[in-house]
Scaffold this motif. Structure first.
Motif, PDB file in Angstrom:
ATOM      1  N   ASP A  88      48.929   5.621 -22.504  1.00 48.68           N
ATOM      2  CA  ASP A  88      49.209   5.687 -21.074  1.00 48.68           C
ATOM      3  C   ASP A  88      49.183   4.259 -20.547  1.00 48.68           C
ATOM      4  OD1 ASP A  88      49.107   5.945 -18.285  1.00 48.68           O
ATOM      5  OD2 ASP A  88      47.879   7.757 -18.374  1.00 48.68           O
ATOM      6  N   LEU A  89      50.278   3.800 -19.964  1.00 46.33           N
ATOM      7  CA  LEU A  89      50.371   2.429 -19.468  1.00 46.33           C
ATOM      8  C   LEU A  89      49.420   2.172 -18.303  1.00 46.33           C
ATOM      9  CD1 LEU A  89      51.889  -0.265 -19.819  1.00 46.33           C
ATOM     10  CD2 LEU A  89      53.603   0.602 -18.210  1.00 46.33           C
ATOM     11  N   ALA A  90      49.087   3.238 -17.541  1.00 46.96           N
ATOM     12  CA  ALA A  90      48.299   3.062 -16.323  1.00 46.96           C
ATOM     13  C   ALA A  90      46.823   3.424 -16.462  1.00 46.96           C
ATOM     14  CB  ALA A  90      48.918   3.892 -15.195  1.00 46.96           C
ATOM     15  N   ALA A  91      46.432   4.123 -17.511  1.00 48.15           N
ATOM     16  CA  ALA A  91      45.044   4.585 -17.607  1.00 48.15           C
ATOM     17  C   ALA A  91      44.573   4.572 -19.061  1.00 48.15           C
ATOM     18  CB  ALA A  91      44.914   5.988 -17.032  1.00 48.15           C
ATOM     19  N   GLU A  92      43.252   4.598 -19.244  1.00 45.58           N
ATOM     20  CA  GLU A  92      42.632   4.626 -20.578  1.00 45.58           C
ATOM     21  C   GLU A  92      41.753   5.861 -20.741  1.00 45.58           C
ATOM     22  OE1 GLU A  92      42.182   1.721 -18.581  1.00 45.58           O
ATOM     23  OE2 GLU A  92      43.975   0.846 -19.463  1.00 45.58           O
ATOM     24  N   THR A  93      42.147   6.970 -20.161  1.00 48.22           N
ATOM     25  CA  THR A  93      41.320   8.171 -20.147  1.00 48.22           C
ATOM     26  C   THR A  93      40.974   8.646 -21.554  1.00 48.22           C
ATOM     27  OG1 THR A  93      42.383   8.786 -18.075  1.00 48.22           O
ATOM     28  CG2 THR A  93      41.132  10.505 -19.214  1.00 48.22           C
ATOM     29  N   VAL A  94      41.981   8.808 -22.392  1.00 51.92           N
ATOM     30  CA  VAL A  94      41.746   9.323 -23.744  1.00 51.92           C
ATOM     31  C   VAL A  94      41.029   8.276 -24.594  1.00 51.92           C
ATOM     32  CG1 VAL A  94      42.813  10.251 -25.841  1.00 51.92           C
ATOM     33  CG2 VAL A  94      43.701  10.906 -23.606  1.00 51.92           C
ATOM     34  N   GLU A  95      41.398   7.014 -24.449  1.00 55.44           N
ATOM     35  CA  GLU A  95      40.734   5.958 -25.214  1.00 55.44           C
ATOM     36  C   GLU A  95      39.239   5.906 -24.893  1.00 55.44           C
ATOM     37  OE1 GLU A  95      44.951   4.219 -24.541  1.00 55.44           O
ATOM     38  OE2 GLU A  95      43.597   5.614 -23.537  1.00 55.44           O
ATOM     39  N   THR A  96      38.896   6.072 -23.619  1.00 51.83           N
ATOM     40  CA  THR A  96      37.489   6.061 -23.209  1.00 51.83           C
ATOM     41  C   THR A  96      36.759   7.291 -23.739  1.00 51.83           C
ATOM     42  OG1 THR A  96      38.051   4.822 -21.219  1.00 51.83           O
ATOM     43  CG2 THR A  96      35.935   5.976 -21.214  1.00 51.83           C
ATOM     44  N   LEU A  97      37.398   8.452 -23.622  1.00 51.67           N
ATOM     45  CA  LEU A  97      36.799   9.706 -24.089  1.00 51.67           C
ATOM     46  C   LEU A  97      36.535   9.667 -25.588  1.00 51.67           C
ATOM     47  CD1 LEU A  97      36.042  12.709 -23.390  1.00 51.67           C
ATOM     48  CD2 LEU A  97      38.414  13.262 -24.028  1.00 51.67           C
ATOM     49  N   LEU A  98      37.465   9.094 -26.351  1.00 53.77           N
ATOM     50  CA  LEU A  98      37.387   9.114 -27.816  1.00 53.77           C
ATOM     51  C   LEU A  98      37.174   7.716 -28.386  1.00 53.77           C
ATOM     52  CD1 LEU A  98      40.240  11.692 -28.505  1.00 53.77           C
ATOM     53  CD2 LEU A  98      37.771  12.099 -28.363  1.00 53.77           C
ATOM     54  N   SER A  99      36.188   7.008 -27.862  1.00 52.79           N
ATOM     55  CA  SER A  99      35.884   5.681 -28.399  1.00 52.79           C
ATOM     56  C   SER A  99      35.069   5.827 -29.689  1.00 52.79           C
ATOM     57  CB  SER A  99      35.143   4.832 -27.363  1.00 52.79           C
ATOM     58  OG  SER A  99      33.964   5.471 -26.960  1.00 52.79           O
ATOM     59  N   LYS A 100      35.012   4.768 -30.463  1.00 49.75           N
ATOM     60  CA  LYS A 100      34.335   4.802 -31.761  1.00 49.75           C
ATOM     61  C   LYS A 100      32.901   5.308 -31.636  1.00 49.75           C
ATOM     62  CE  LYS A 100      33.338   2.053 -35.856  1.00 49.75           C
ATOM     63  NZ  LYS A 100      33.650   3.140 -36.761  1.00 49.75           N
ATOM     64  N   ASP A 101      32.514   6.161 -32.568  1.00 51.90           N
ATOM     65  CA  ASP A 101      31.181   6.751 -32.699  1.00 51.90           C
ATOM     66  C   ASP A 101      30.856   7.850 -31.684  1.00 51.90           C
ATOM     67  OD1 ASP A 101      30.435   5.380 -35.014  1.00 51.90           O
ATOM     68  OD2 ASP A 101      29.744   3.648 -33.863  1.00 51.90           O
ATOM     69  N   VAL A 102      31.791   8.194 -30.806  1.00 50.66           N
ATOM     70  CA  VAL A 102      31.560   9.309 -29.883  1.00 50.66           C
ATOM     71  C   VAL A 102      31.465  10.593 -30.698  1.00 50.66           C
ATOM     72  CG1 VAL A 102      32.716  10.753 -28.140  1.00 50.66           C
ATOM     73  CG2 VAL A 102      32.566   8.289 -27.825  1.00 50.66           C
ATOM     74  N   THR A 103      30.501  11.448 -30.348  1.00 47.31           N
ATOM     75  CA  THR A 103      30.364  12.742 -31.010  1.00 47.31           C
ATOM     76  C   THR A 103      30.750  13.855 -30.043  1.00 47.31           C
ATOM     77  OG1 THR A 103      28.043  12.911 -30.395  1.00 47.31           O
ATOM     78  CG2 THR A 103      28.529  11.947 -32.554  1.00 47.31           C
TER      79      THR A 103
END
Length: 165
Positions: A88-103
């Motif tokens: 998404d060019l305007a947001a990082e919603t999924v990247e934030t939700l699924l960052s490294k080591d997230v369970t």
């Protein structure tokens, strides 16, 4: 009398959610956990799905009485599993939700959101990596999230009942 099989294409039907927690020891989410404040529907952002299945490693059991090498079921393990998303060019919603080591839990409704259908698979996961896919071609920007399946998945669970008003 043979019944007619109703075949379908997963695109537009199958739904994929990410849940941070599930209260039940069975790992079967409630409707509120799935579609309320607890879950995030990722279906519209997913471009590719890999893995999300169990594999068995058979154990060979040859014996002296036969030239045929028999086998028995061995340990189960999860296939390497990942989801590829559109960036998404305007947001990082999924990247934030699924960052490294997230369970959390990846929940797949194979036949769609049909309450009571025994087509829900729940995978306890930990994000192993998230990496952009670079290309100079004319294709949308994407990134791939690889997951480690951390416990026995719950397969063929009933989709929770729809919320009542």
């Amino acid at each position: 009398m043979a019944s007619t099989q109703q075949r379908f294409m997963r695109r537009g039907i199958t739904r994929i959610f990410f849940l941070k927690t599930i209260a039940a020891a069975t790992n079967i989410p409630t409707r509120v956990e799935l579609t309320g404040t607890g879950g995030t529907d990722l279906s519209r952002q997913v471009s590719e799905v890999e893995g999300w299945s169990l594999e068995n490693s058979p154990i060979e059991t040859p014996d002296l009485g036969s030239k045929f090498a028999t086998s028995i079921p061995g340990e189960d393990k999860a296939a390497n599993s990942s989801l590829t998303f559109y960036e998404d060019l305007a947001a990082e919603t999924v990247e934030t939700l699924l960052s490294k080591d997230v369970t959390g839990y990846v929940v797949i409704l194979r036949k769609g959101d049909i309450p009571a259908s025994k087509s829900m698979d729940v995978f306890p996961v930990r994000v192993g990596s998230r990496a952009p896919s670079y290309s100079t071609g004319t294709e949308p920007a994407k990134f791939k999230v690889s997951f480690a399946i951390t416990d026995v998945p719950t397969l063929d669970a009933p989709v929770p009942a729809a919320a009542t008003s």
